[in-house]
Design an enzyme around this catalytic site. Structure first.
Site, PDB file in Angstrom:
ATOM      1  CG  HIS A   8     108.600 -18.069  34.099  1.00  0.00           C
ATOM      2  ND1 HIS A   8     107.910 -18.758  34.772  1.00  0.00           N
ATOM      3  CD2 HIS A   8     108.691 -16.801  34.365  1.00  0.00           C
ATOM      4  CE1 HIS A   8     107.139 -17.887  35.748  1.00  0.00           C
ATOM      5  NE2 HIS A   8     107.626 -16.579  35.388  1.00  0.00           N
ATOM      6  CD  GLU A  24     110.922 -23.166  33.785  1.00  0.00           C
ATOM      7  OE1 GLU A  24     110.985 -22.048  33.484  1.00  0.00           O
ATOM      8  OE2 GLU A  24     110.566 -23.667  34.937  1.00  0.00           O
ATOM      9  CB  CYS A  75     107.380 -23.140  32.988  1.00  0.00           C
ATOM     10  SG  CYS A  75     107.716 -21.485  33.060  1.00  0.00           S
ATOM     11  CG  LEU A 104     125.073   3.535  49.025  1.00  0.00           C
ATOM     12  CD1 LEU A 104     123.627   3.790  49.639  1.00  0.00           C
ATOM     13  CD2 LEU A 104     126.057   2.781  50.029  1.00  0.00           C
ATOM     14  CB  THR A 155     123.333   3.008  64.861  1.00  0.00           C
ATOM     15  OG1 THR A 155     124.302   3.663  65.400  1.00  0.00           O
ATOM     16  CG2 THR A 155     121.997   3.129  65.360  1.00  0.00           C
TER      17      THR A 155
END
Lengths: 351, 351
Positions: free
Chosen positions: B49, B51, B83, B203, B284
Site C-alpha cells: 500500500h 503508506e 498499514c 477503445l 441505446t
C-alpha cells in the site's frame, strides 16, 4: 465610448428601422482626463439623433469638445438634418466614431464631411461592440432582411421539451431573466403555429424595468392559428402563404404578411420596420430557418439535466457531420444553474 | 494532502479492486513549515500500500513525522499487513487522513487503531477530492457495482452523430485528449454492439505518456458482434444474455459475462475486478443505463455547432420534464472550441 454604447443601448428594440446610437460629449485637455458634458441617444425613428440630444445636453459647453458617437454621423437629409453638420456647427474639436455607417447614403461620407470642416476624426474605437448593437440595422440596410437570433434552452441530452404532457421550463430563473432582456432589446419575437397552438404564449417582456414588448410574428403557413390567441396584440404579424385564408386574422386587426418562402417573408418583415428577430421556437420553425441559411446568431441555454426521450431543438436538415455549421465569436457564460453558449453563424454586415 | 492526492492519481485505473491511495511523509516543526521526506502510492492490487512505499522512501527519517494519506490506513490483514500497524511501528507522530475507508472491515477502525497507539489523527482534509479519486472502489464496496461515467460529445443542437453516412468527430482535439486521460484513469470502457459494429473502435488510450488501455466491455445481448473486432484484446469482456450463443467469442478467448439484466451485468463486472466504467456509447446503451438508474456521473462535451437532423445522445426513457434528472456538483470548463459540462447523478458513497 463605453458610455456612448451604454447610451445607445437605451434605444435597443425601439429605434427600427433606425439604428440605436449613443453619443457622449467630453471636454478634455488630454485623452486620459476629461469631463462628460453631454449625453444622448436616439430614442426612436422620427425623433432627433443621438448627437443632437447630446449637444443639447451639453448646453453651451460643447465648443472645442470631443464627441464620442457609436455610429458614423449621418451626412444626408433624412427625417432629420445631417448630424455631421450639427457637430460642425457646434464647434467640436474632435469626433471619435465606433463604426462606419453601412448605409450607402453615408458609408464614409459623414466622416469625410467632418474632416472637410477641419475636425479630427478617429474611427474604430470599440467597433465590434457597436456593430453588435447595430446588427438589426446593418442587416436590413445591407441584406434587406432582419438579423435573426435563434434562442432555445435544452437539457444536457439535447432536449427542449418532453415528448408528451408534463412540460415545463428547461432552464432556471436567470435564463428566463436574460431572455426577457433580449425580448426587450430585439424588435420582434417569432414563433411557429405549433408553439402558438401548444402553449398560447404571451410573448411579452416581463420583469424588465422600463421594458417594452417585442412585436409578435407568427409563422403560420395555413393561417390556421386561433385569431384569439394571446400573442395577437397590436403590432403582431401573421406570416402566411399567398393563398391562405387569413380573413379571420385580418378581421381581428392582425397585420398579415404573405410570402412564397421564408426569405421572402423576412424581406417582408424588414419592410414592416423589423430589424431584428428573436426566434423562440419551435423545432420545426428553427429547422426551416436553418435549412434556408437564415439563422444569424444562436443563444442556447444548456441545463445540466438529463431527460431521455424528448424533442430536439433542430430536426432538419439532414446532412453529414462534416457539413455541420460552426459558430464563431463563441461565448460561454455560466448563468445560475445553466450555461449560456452563444455565437454567430453569419458575420454582422460592416461597410 | 495535495501532494498525496497527486501520488494517488498515479495509480488511477491500475489498482482495482483496491483504491488508488497516496501517502506523503513530512518532517515538520509547524503546520506551515516542513520537509517532504517520503512519497508513495499504491501501484496495483497485490503490491504494498501507499503508506509502505512512503515509509520506505523516507528511510530513517519517518520518526516523529506527519503522514498524509488519502484514505484511512487499513486495520485488517488483506494481501498485505495492516498499514495502521506500519505507521505505528514507524513512530510517526501524527496522521492526516483525507477520507475514511467505507470498507466495513475498516470504516474507522484504522483511525481508532492509530489513536489507541497515541498517534494524533485528523480526518477530512481535502476529503471531496479524495472521495472523487476513490469513486470506483467506494462504489464496489458499498453498492456492489462499478462507478459509471457516461461520456459523449454533442453539437449545440444536441446531436452526437449525423443520421447516415459522413460522420466524424463532433468535438475538437482538446476534448479527445481529455477523453484519452479518462480512458487511462478508469478501469473499463463500455460500448454497445451498435457502436462496435458501426465504428469497430479500438477503445485504446492514445497519446497519454505512460498510459494504459482500459478493459473493453461490450454490451451485446445476442452475442452477434464480430469476434474479430478490434476491441477484443486480452481482458475484454462480452456482456450477453444467459442464453446467447457466445461460442465464437469464447473460442476467441474473450471473457463472457452472462447477465439477466443491466444491474446484474454491472455486479458481474465488479466481480471481475472492474471498479469504474467509462460509458462511451451509443444512445441505446446509454438510454438503457439511465432508465435503470445506473449512470453515476456525466461528462459532456458541447461543441458550438449546429447539425440539424441527427442522433440524440439519449432516446429513452420517455418521461415528463418535471422528472428530468438534475446533475449536482456541476462544473463548466471551456476546452478548446468546446465546453465540458460535468456533474454527478449519484453521490459517491462515503462511510
Amino acid at each position: 465610448m463605453t458610455l456612448a454604447l451604454e447610451q445607445a443601448a437605451r434605444g435597443l428594440g425601439r429605434t427600427a428601422p433606425n439604428p440605436p446610437v449613443g453619443c457622449v460629449i467630453v471636454q478634455a485637455r488630454t485623452d486620459q482626463d476629461g469631463e462628460v458634458v453631454g449625453r444622448g441617444f436616439h430614442p426612436r425613428a422620427g425623433e432627433p439623433h443621438a448627437e443632437v440630444f447630446a449637444l443639447r445636453d451639453a448646453g453651451e459647453r460643447e465648443r472645442g469638445a470631443v464627441a464620442y458617437v457609436t455610429l458614423e454621423p449621418c451626412s444626408h437629409h433624412g427625417r432629420t438634418p445631417p448630424c455631421a453638420d450639427a457637430l460642425i456647427a457646434a464647434g467640436v474639436r474632435r469626433v471619435v466614431v465606433a463604426a462606419l455607417d453601412p448605409n450607402p447614403l453615408v458609408a464614409g461620407r459623414g466622416v469625410q464631411r467632418l474632416r472637410d470642416a477641419g475636425i479630427e476624426v478617429t474611427v474604430g474605437v470599440l467597433e465590434a461592440d457597436a456593430v453588435r448593437q447595430q446588427a438589426g440595422f446593418r442587416s436590413v440596410i445591407v441584406r434587406g432582411r432582419p438579423w435573426v437570433v435563434a434562442k432555445y434552452a435544452m437539457t444536457l441530452d439535447g432536449k427542449v421539451a418532453a415528448l408528451r404532457e408534463g412540460n415545463g421550463a428547461v432552464s432556471g430563473p436567470e435564463a428566463r431573466e436574460r431572455t426577457m432582456r433580449w425580448r426587450d432589446e430585439l424588435d420582434a419575437i417569432a414563433v411557429g403555429s405549433g408553439t402558438l397552438g401548444l402553449d398560447d404564449p404571451a410573448l411579452t417582456t416581463r420583469g424588465v424595468p422600463g421594458g417594452r414588448d417585442p412585436r409578435p410574428v407568427v409563422f403560420d403557413r395555413r393561417a390556421a392559428s386561433d385569431p384569439q390567441a394571446r400573442a395577437w396584440r397590436p403590432g403582431a404579424v401573421l406570416v402566411t402563404a399567398p393563398d391562405a385564408d387569413a380573413a379571420a386574422h385580418e378581421a381581428a386587426g392582425i397585420t398579415v404578411q404573405r410570402a412564397e418562402s421564408l426569405p421572402d417573408a423576412l424581406s417582408g418583415l424588414a419592410g414592416l420596420g423589423i430589424g431584428s428577430v428573436l426566434l423562440e421556437g419551435g423545432p420545426t420553425l428553427l429547422s426551416a430557418f436553418l435549412a434556408h441559411g437564415l439563422v444569424d446568431e444562436v443563444r442556447v441555454f444548456v441545463s445540466p439535466k438529463l431527460l431521455g426521450a424528448g424533442l430536439s431543438p433542430l430536426t432538419a436538415p439532414a446532412r453529414p457531420m462534416y457539413e455541420v455549421q460552426a459558430l464563431h465569436e463563441v461565448t460561454v457564460e455560466p448563468l445560475g444553474q445553466d450555461v449560456l453558449i452563444s455565437g454567430l453563424l453569419h458575420d454582422i454586415p460592416r461597410v
